[in-house]
Design a protein around this motif. Structure first.
Motif, PDB file in Angstrom:
ATOM      1  N   THR A  97       0.933  -1.322   0.152  1.00  0.00           N
ATOM      2  CA  THR A  97      -0.208   0.018  -0.012  1.00  0.00           C
ATOM      3  C   THR A  97       0.903   1.339  -0.044  1.00  0.00           C
ATOM      4  O   THR A  97       0.177   2.354  -0.215  1.00  0.00           O
ATOM      5  N   THR A  98       2.302   1.263   0.306  1.00  0.00           N
ATOM      6  CA  THR A  98       2.966   2.463   0.182  1.00  0.00           C
ATOM      7  C   THR A  98       3.999   2.388  -0.794  1.00  0.00           C
ATOM      8  O   THR A  98       4.963   3.048  -0.972  1.00  0.00           O
ATOM      9  N   THR A  99       3.726   1.254  -1.601  1.00  0.00           N
ATOM     10  CA  THR A  99       4.580   1.170  -2.853  1.00  0.00           C
ATOM     11  C   THR A  99       4.090   2.181  -4.191  1.00  0.00           C
ATOM     12  O   THR A  99       3.168   1.779  -4.541  1.00  0.00           O
ATOM     13  N   PRO A 100       5.163   2.647  -4.437  1.00  0.00           N
ATOM     14  CA  PRO A 100       4.642   3.553  -5.813  1.00  0.00           C
ATOM     15  C   PRO A 100       4.207   2.772  -6.894  1.00  0.00           C
ATOM     16  O   PRO A 100       4.871   1.970  -7.177  1.00  0.00           O
ATOM     17  N   GLY A 101       3.250   3.158  -7.481  1.00  0.00           N
ATOM     18  CA  GLY A 101       2.852   2.327  -8.652  1.00  0.00           C
ATOM     19  C   GLY A 101       1.996   1.236  -8.389  1.00  0.00           C
ATOM     20  O   GLY A 101       1.557   0.629  -9.471  1.00  0.00           O
ATOM     21  N   ILE A 102       1.495   0.911  -7.054  1.00  0.00           N
ATOM     22  CA  ILE A 102       0.753  -0.154  -6.798  1.00  0.00           C
ATOM     23  C   ILE A 102      -0.624   0.609  -6.184  1.00  0.00           C
ATOM     24  O   ILE A 102      -0.743   1.555  -5.493  1.00  0.00           O
ATOM     25  N   ASP A 103      -1.948   0.000  -6.806  1.00  0.00           N
ATOM     26  CA  ASP A 103      -3.225   0.581  -6.294  1.00  0.00           C
ATOM     27  C   ASP A 103      -3.520  -0.166  -5.077  1.00  0.00           C
ATOM     28  O   ASP A 103      -3.777  -1.278  -5.148  1.00  0.00           O
ATOM     29  N   PRO A 104      -3.486   0.615  -4.048  1.00  0.00           N
ATOM     30  CA  PRO A 104      -4.004  -0.057  -2.603  1.00  0.00           C
ATOM     31  C   PRO A 104      -5.268  -0.562  -2.810  1.00  0.00           C
ATOM     32  O   PRO A 104      -5.601  -1.454  -1.748  1.00  0.00           O
ATOM     33  N   GLN A 105      -6.366  -0.115  -3.580  1.00  0.00           N
ATOM     34  CA  GLN A 105      -7.469  -0.607  -3.480  1.00  0.00           C
ATOM     35  C   GLN A 105      -7.729  -1.882  -4.428  1.00  0.00           C
ATOM     36  O   GLN A 105      -8.909  -2.465  -4.592  1.00  0.00           O
ATOM     37  N   ARG A 106      -6.572  -2.141  -5.023  1.00  0.00           N
ATOM     38  CA  ARG A 106      -6.708  -3.412  -5.969  1.00  0.00           C
ATOM     39  C   ARG A 106      -5.498  -4.517  -5.831  1.00  0.00           C
ATOM     40  O   ARG A 106      -4.850  -4.648  -6.249  1.00  0.00           O
ATOM     41  N   ILE A 107      -5.579  -5.053  -4.377  1.00  0.00           N
ATOM     42  CA  ILE A 107      -4.760  -5.986  -3.800  1.00  0.00           C
ATOM     43  C   ILE A 107      -5.503  -7.322  -3.522  1.00  0.00           C
ATOM     44  O   ILE A 107      -6.534  -7.292  -2.886  1.00  0.00           O
ATOM     45  N   GLY A 108      -4.792  -8.181  -4.063  1.00  0.00           N
ATOM     46  CA  GLY A 108      -5.609  -9.615  -3.790  1.00  0.00           C
ATOM     47  C   GLY A 108      -4.265 -10.684  -3.211  1.00  0.00           C
ATOM     48  O   GLY A 108      -3.324 -10.180  -2.745  1.00  0.00           O
TER      49      GLY A 108
END
Length: 304
Positions: A97-108
């Motif tokens: 969730t704090t990684t640039p380029g990752i959408d924190p609302q789309r984690i599986g």
């Protein structure tokens, strides 16, 4: 692209690999999957096989060594604590969730073998996880209770006595996950195809890794005996679920576990059977892994 990262986990750190699509730096924020791997395995083994394939299909994938194992920190070593395994997943999500380029609302999450049970158990209460995928899932509590010839309560009595002796001596006992060689397995009378294929994967150059010790701290077993990966999932695990099973039913329990999971889950989306595959062939046989990853990709694209 592969990034070696560390994940803060309270006073210790987890060693992890983040597999990214080659065009990750030029695209919109990515959907991502945390991998929860089999008992005894490290991030370079089954987890890397699936993570690299997901990344090649546009999905960021994070795989880590569990606390107390592999290159991650944590004492005592070789501890298999199912509750800490679940916490590891949540700490990995913290990192994403704090990684640039990752959408924190789309984690599986993707759980394989024992990691399937750990992933499901975590998803019940960590609803940052938006979709749950499993491949040959195993409920380690059910498995360990079934292994006890005199029943789990008697096993817990024996483990209690053993821990008293360990505490007095200051020495901790470790046991094998698997026989170290096929010869050891034959000597022990373990010649079934699943044990043979497990050893061929984990204990040879095919899938072996120097950081995978094939040892389990004995005091792990009291934790495993009291564990139920599926407790309350019928009420709490509302996320979409993908279950992938091996078509050849062996003695690992993953077929029965997967079918139980499928029936209990409130939001099952797809159940896939890989014809001809055995449990351990789902770890690295390209024909079977590619089929599983294609289905998982569709699932994550649709639900993340």
């Amino acid at each position: 692209m592969l990034r070696h990262i560390t994940i803060p986990r309270g006073p210790i750190e987890l060693a992890a690999d983040l597999h990214l699509p080659d065009n990750a730096d030029s695209t919109a924020p990515l959907r991502a999957v945390v991998l929860s791997t089999p008992g005894s395995s490290v991030k370079e083994q089954i987890g890397a096989t699936y993570a690299s394939r997901l990344a090649a299909r546009g999905i960021a994938a994070l795989v880590f060594d569990p606390a107390h194992q592999g290159q991650s920190a944590g004492e005592p070593r070789d501890l298999e604590d199912p509750y800490r395994r679940g916490e590891d997943i949540s700490y990995a999500i913290d990192a994403l969730t704090t990684t640039p380029g990752i959408d924190p609302q789309r984690i599986g999450v993707l759980g394989i073998c024992a990691g399937g049970g750990y992933a499901v158990h975590t998803a019940r209460t960590d609803h940052r996880i938006k979709a749950v995928g499993t491949v040959v899932p195993v409920n380690m509590g059910t498995s360990f209770r079934s292994f006890q010839p005199d029943g789990p309560a008697a096993a817990l009595d024996a483990l209690a006595d053993a821990r008293i002796e360990e505490t007095r001596s200051g020495e901790m006992t470790r046991v094998n996950w698997l026989p170290d060689t096929l010869e050891d397995a034959t000597t022990a009378g373990l010649t079934d195809i699943d044990t043979t294929q497990a050893i061929t994967y984990y204990r040879t150059e095919r899938g072996g890794n120097k950081h995978s010790t094939n040892r389990r701290l004995s005091r792990s077993e009291s934790l495993l005996l009291g564990y139920d990966a599926f407790h309350l999932i019928d009420q709490l695990m509302t996320q979409p679920l993908q279950v992938i099973l091996a078509g050849r039913i062996g003695n690992t329990g993953s077929y029965d576990t997967g079918m139980q999971l499928w029936k209990l889950a409130p939001n099952p989306v797809n159940l896939m059977m890989i014809d001809g595959a055995g449990h351990y062939e789902m770890y690295d046989e390209p024909e079977y892994v590619d089929a599983a990853v294609e289905r998982l990709t569709t699932f994550y694209v649709n639900h993340l």
